[in-house]
Design a protein around this motif. Structure first.
Motif, short mmCIF file in Angstrom:
data_model
loop_
_atom_site.label_atom_id
_atom_site.label_comp_id
_atom_site.label_asym_id
_atom_site.label_seq_id
_atom_site.Cartn_x
_atom_site.Cartn_y
_atom_site.Cartn_z
N VAL A 477 0.85 -1.20 0.00
CA VAL A 477 0.00 0.00 0.00
C VAL A 477 0.88 1.25 0.00
N CYS A 478 0.73 2.06 -1.02
CA CYS A 478 1.37 3.38 -1.05
C CYS A 478 0.63 4.16 -2.11
N ASP A 479 0.90 5.45 -2.20
CA ASP A 479 0.18 6.30 -3.14
C ASP A 479 0.60 5.95 -4.57
N GLY A 480 -0.31 5.30 -5.29
CA GLY A 480 0.01 4.96 -6.67
C GLY A 480 0.53 3.54 -6.85
N PHE A 481 0.67 2.82 -5.73
CA PHE A 481 1.16 1.43 -5.79
C PHE A 481 2.48 1.40 -6.56
N ILE A 482 2.57 0.51 -7.58
CA ILE A 482 3.88 0.42 -8.28
C ILE A 482 3.86 1.30 -9.54
N GLY A 483 2.95 0.97 -10.47
CA GLY A 483 2.97 1.63 -11.77
C GLY A 483 2.73 3.11 -11.73
N ASN A 484 1.65 3.54 -11.10
CA ASN A 484 1.30 4.96 -11.12
C ASN A 484 2.25 5.80 -10.27
N ARG A 485 2.80 5.16 -9.21
CA ARG A 485 3.76 5.94 -8.39
C ARG A 485 4.99 6.26 -9.24
N MET A 486 5.44 5.29 -10.02
CA MET A 486 6.59 5.56 -10.89
C MET A 486 6.20 6.52 -11.99
N LEU A 487 4.98 6.39 -12.48
CA LEU A 487 4.53 7.24 -13.59
C LEU A 487 4.53 8.71 -13.18
N GLU A 488 4.19 8.98 -11.91
CA GLU A 488 4.18 10.37 -11.42
C GLU A 488 5.55 11.01 -11.60
N LYS A 489 6.59 10.26 -11.29
CA LYS A 489 7.95 10.84 -11.40
C LYS A 489 8.34 11.03 -12.86
N TYR A 490 7.87 10.12 -13.68
CA TYR A 490 8.13 10.18 -15.13
C TYR A 490 7.42 11.40 -15.72
N VAL A 491 6.17 11.60 -15.34
CA VAL A 491 5.40 12.73 -15.89
C VAL A 491 5.94 14.05 -15.34
N GLN A 492 6.37 14.01 -14.09
CA GLN A 492 6.97 15.21 -13.48
C GLN A 492 8.14 15.69 -14.36
N GLN A 493 8.98 14.76 -14.79
CA GLN A 493 10.11 15.13 -15.64
C GLN A 493 9.65 15.59 -17.02
N ALA A 494 8.64 14.91 -17.55
CA ALA A 494 8.14 15.30 -18.89
C ALA A 494 7.63 16.74 -18.85
N LEU A 495 6.94 17.12 -17.78
CA LEU A 495 6.43 18.49 -17.67
C LEU A 495 7.58 19.49 -17.48
N PHE A 496 8.57 19.12 -16.69
CA PHE A 496 9.73 20.01 -16.53
C PHE A 496 10.42 20.22 -17.89
N LEU A 497 10.46 19.16 -18.68
CA LEU A 497 11.10 19.28 -20.00
C LEU A 497 10.35 20.28 -20.87
N LEU A 498 9.02 20.36 -20.69
CA LEU A 498 8.24 21.37 -21.43
C LEU A 498 8.68 22.76 -20.97
N ASP A 499 8.82 22.92 -19.64
CA ASP A 499 9.25 24.23 -19.12
C ASP A 499 10.55 24.65 -19.78
N GLU A 500 11.43 23.68 -19.97
CA GLU A 500 12.81 24.01 -20.39
C GLU A 500 12.96 24.19 -21.89
N GLY A 501 11.92 23.82 -22.67
CA GLY A 501 12.10 24.09 -24.10
C GLY A 501 11.61 22.99 -25.01
N ALA A 502 11.24 21.84 -24.46
CA ALA A 502 10.72 20.75 -25.32
C ALA A 502 9.25 21.02 -25.62
N THR A 503 8.71 20.22 -26.56
CA THR A 503 7.26 20.34 -26.87
C THR A 503 6.63 18.96 -26.64
N PRO A 504 5.28 18.91 -26.52
CA PRO A 504 4.66 17.59 -26.37
C PRO A 504 5.09 16.64 -27.47
N GLN A 505 5.14 17.12 -28.70
CA GLN A 505 5.48 16.21 -29.80
C GLN A 505 6.96 15.82 -29.80
#
Ligand code: T1G
Length: 697
Positions: A477-505
């Motif tokens: 038991v934890c927030d997001g269990f296995i998959g979604n907890r890891m996904l949060e950190k992955y998406v966090q980086q993807a959004l930071f990459l947008l801040d820094e100059g990348a695009t969704p595509q």
């Protein structure tokens, strides 16, 4: 003790493979077979030989665990056994019960005749392990059966039943039963061969023929290249089968040997072999003995007729278990059943389901407005809105009606299962069954074990996962269990990459080119950006330390929820799910960069992949370290079966191992000095393993 038994039946020698569970051709069994063949060869009284396995298994092939170890080349090798068979002056009959796969079928092909039990499965599945038949299969099969059928069988790795094998010429005789009768049939067949004066018949002396060979292989190569992106083995198989047609046997064997060696030492094959064993590890739970008694699951009830509830009901119906779908509103039930019907009809129209099977499954799914039918259910799964107060209310009602011993399961994707369990009178019967959308398609099932979940409830749910043809993986038991907890950190980086100059595509493009089925922005546009928005709002209250870029909130504030609103990170033409880059989104991101004072920079694909993949691996390491996941290969299986991770990369933890944990750690430390570097905290487990030169798996 060799794992092959030798016996005499009159003038016939019988070599019985005896290495359960699958007669894997490990070193001991190879030694036993070789000893038996040599004994039969020198015994003048022996006129023919029968090689047989068990009713379940002739042989499942080479022992995959020996690959890349000295054991796989310890003599006698399978090649030496096959050479001995080629040199035998007496006919050798392979008697195939159950299955003959990979090296097991190659062994049978090197025998001179083949008799098989009804419905025995014959396959050269090596391609599924990222390799190819390495003991003559690519040279013998095309000489024995039509080349096109041989190529299809080897390149697909799919089994053919012995009846089809007989039609193709792969099997000479069909026994009319399995087990001991197979032996009797094989002995009679061997006697008949002797009576007819039939000696050894070596496939190596035959010729593989195909009309317009050059054109045939050119087309095969083109089709295979298209279908096998990221997987080198299928194209190598075309090369080997072409060699069977164009070269003398021994030359062709050299080609096969070289291509096999190339593949077996490649990362793709190691990843696929890792996945083979990882999937079989998931059901092994240290404190739950394999023979733990399980509760019978004959009926199910699912609360919530939405997308998830409907998909879950289909899982039960597909497994032949009646399911009652319960919802408070008739129109929700009608919509839910209509969606189920449409899903099945779609599968029928694609020819993947018979109409009568669809009808049978539809009769297994009933609908109800009240909870009355909960009392007959052996498992009740709530799949209502992802809010704690809503779920608590529903669980309480289930608890008041469900019969004693029923399993109370929650399909929550992130909420605290212990808190839900504490709200009912029987916390020991509560467990998380986190299905992944679409539930009737995705193989992953996260089984969330609460602090109070009874052992037999866990064992029952794991077995139910198998029955539903899921890959069931235990999570704590934890927030997001296995998959979604890891996904949060992955998406966090993807959004930071947008801040820094990348695009969704550019981010989606880099990750999809790397091998992911779908990048984060395409994925969120499909799932709904409002779902992530809800989670971020909740997390802002519960875990203010979890820093996100606000750019996704800006998107949601404009109602750009994704496909369901026709606009998200991309825009969508009506009725078309194809994501189209949207200048409005790039303006929104540019405005946000101004707001936070960031000057955009060009970001290479490699940095995008590293930041996103190492975020997954680092959080996966924390999850293992905290005991939320039982092992690294379970974390890999979560991503391989629930998140579109490319099998030829083996999963996030396996991929980090192939990069080298010291390199991953160094990169994370480098990212820690960059934008929002504070969000990079190297996992203590990663640091420890990197320092010791070890791996996750
Ligand atoms: N090597 C090692 N272990 C194997 C194995 C194999 N080939 N096949 C199965 N096992 C283990 C498995 O990990 C599990 O272990 C147990 O046996 C029961 O397996 C030279 C190079 C044969 C259809 O690819 O597809 O030959 O978890 O649960 O459901 O050209 O096993 O109990 O510890 O899957 O009855 C090619 C792989 C090898 C076949 C039986 N052969 N195996 O299914 O049992 S490469 C394959 C399967 C090769 C040659 C090349 C299935 C099965 P544990 P299981 P099952």
């Amino acid at each position: 003790m060799s794992s092959a038994d030798y016996s005499l039946q009159g003038r016939l020698a019988v070599i019985t493979l005896n290495n359960p569970p699958v007669n894997g051709l490990g070193h001991e069994l190879r030694s036993g077979i070789m000893a038996g063949l040599e004994q039969a060869a020198k015994d003048g009284a022996v006129k023919a030989v029968v090689v047989i396995g068990s009713a379940k298994a002739f042989s499942g092939g080479a022992d995959i665990r020996e690959f890349n170890t000295p054991k796989s080349s310890a003599t006698p090798t399978l090649h030496q056994i096959i050479a001995t068979l080629d040199a035998m002056q007496k006919p050798v009959v392979a008697a195939i019960g159950g299955f003959a796969m990979g090296g097991g079928l190659e062994l049978a092909l090197a025998c001179h005749y083949r008799i098989a039990a009804p419905r025995a499965q014959l396959a050269l599945p090596e391609v599924k392990l990222g390799i190819l038949p390495g003991a003559g299969g690519t040279q013998r099969l095309p000489r024995l059966i039509p080349v096109a059928d041989a190529l299809r069988m080897i390149a697909s790795g799919e089994p053919v039943p012995s009846e089809k094998g007989k039609t193709l010429g792969l099997v000479d005789e069909l026994a009319d039963a399995a087990g001991s009768d197979l032996l009797a049939a094989a002995l009679a067949y061997a006697d008949r061969l002797i009576a007819e004066g039939k000696g050894p018949r070596r496939i190596r002396d035959m010729t593989a023929r195909v009309d317009n060979a050059a054109q045939f292989f050119e087309r095969a190569r083109a089709e295979t290249a298209k279908a096998s992106r990221g997987y080198p083995a299928p194209l190598e198989i075309v090369t080997c089968v072409e060699a069977a047609v164009s070269k003398p046997f021994d030359e062709g064997i050299k080609v096969e040997r070289a291509r096999f060696e190339h593949l077996v030492n490649g990362t793709e094959s190691k990843a696929l072999r890792h996945m083979f064993f990882a999937e079989r590890q998931t059901s092994k739970i240290p404190d739950i003995p394999e023979d733990t008694p399980v509760r019978p699951i004959k009926r199910s009830a699912i609360i919530g007729a939405g997308t998830m509830g409907g998909g879950i009901a289909m899982c039960f119906a597909n497994a032949g278990i009646p399911a009652t779908l319960i919802d408070a509103k008739q129109e929700a039930l009608d919509r839910g059943l209509e969606t189920i019907r449409k899903n099945y009809a779609g599968t029928v129209s694609k020819g993947r389901l018979k109409q009568e099977d669809m009808d049978k499954r539809m009769t297994l799914i009933s609908a109800a407005l009240d909870y009355a039918s909960v009392k007959d259910a052996d498992i009740v799964i709530e799949a209502v809105f992802e809010r704690m107060d809503v779920k608590l209310e529903v669980l309480k009602r289930i608890d008041s009606i469900a019969r004693p011993g029923a399993i109370l399961a929650t399909n929550t994707s992130t909420l605290d299962v212990d808190k839900l369990a504490a709200s009912v009178s029987r916390p020991q019967d509560v467990i998380g069954t986190h299905f992944f959308s679409p539930a009737n398609v995705m193989r992953l099932l996260e089984v969330v074990r609460g602090a109070k979940t009874a052992k037999d409830v866990l064992a029952t749910t794991m077995k139910l996962g198998k029955t539903l043809r899921k890959v069931a993986i235990v999570s704590g038991v934890c927030d997001g269990f296995i998959g979604n907890r890891m996904l949060e950190k992955y998406v966090q980086q993807a959004l930071f990459l947008l801040d820094e100059g990348a695009t969704p595509q550019s981010i989606d493009g880099a990750l999809q080119k790397w091998g992911l089925a779908m990048g984060p922005f395409t994925m969120y546009d499909m799932a709904g950006n409002d779902i992530g928005w809800e989670v971020r709002k909740r997390r802002a209250l519960e875990r203010p330390d979890f820093v996100y870029s606000k750019v996704a909130d800006r998107l949601c504030e404009q109602g750009r929820y994704g496909q369901k609103t026709g606009r998200g990170w991309y825009r969508y033409e009506p009725g078309n799910r194809k994501p189209i880059p949207d200048p409005e989104v790039e303006q929104l991101i540019a405005a946000y960069r101004k707001e936070i004072g960031i000057a955009p920079r060009a970001i290479a694909d490699e940095e995008i992949v590293e930041r996103c993949m190492y975020a997954l691996a680092n959080e996966g390491a924390n999850i293992i370290d905290e005991g939320i996941a039982l092992r690294a290969s379970d974390v890999d299986m979560v991503y391989l079966t629930g998140y579109g991770f490319p099998p030829y990369r083996g999963g996030p933890m396996f991929y980090a191992d192939t990069v080298g944990l010291a390199n991953v750690l160094a990169a994370i430390e480098r990212f820690g000095k960059g934008y929002q570097g504070g969000t990079w905290k190297p996992s203590p487990l990663l640091a420890k393993l990197a320092a010791a030169g070890k791996t996750f798996n």
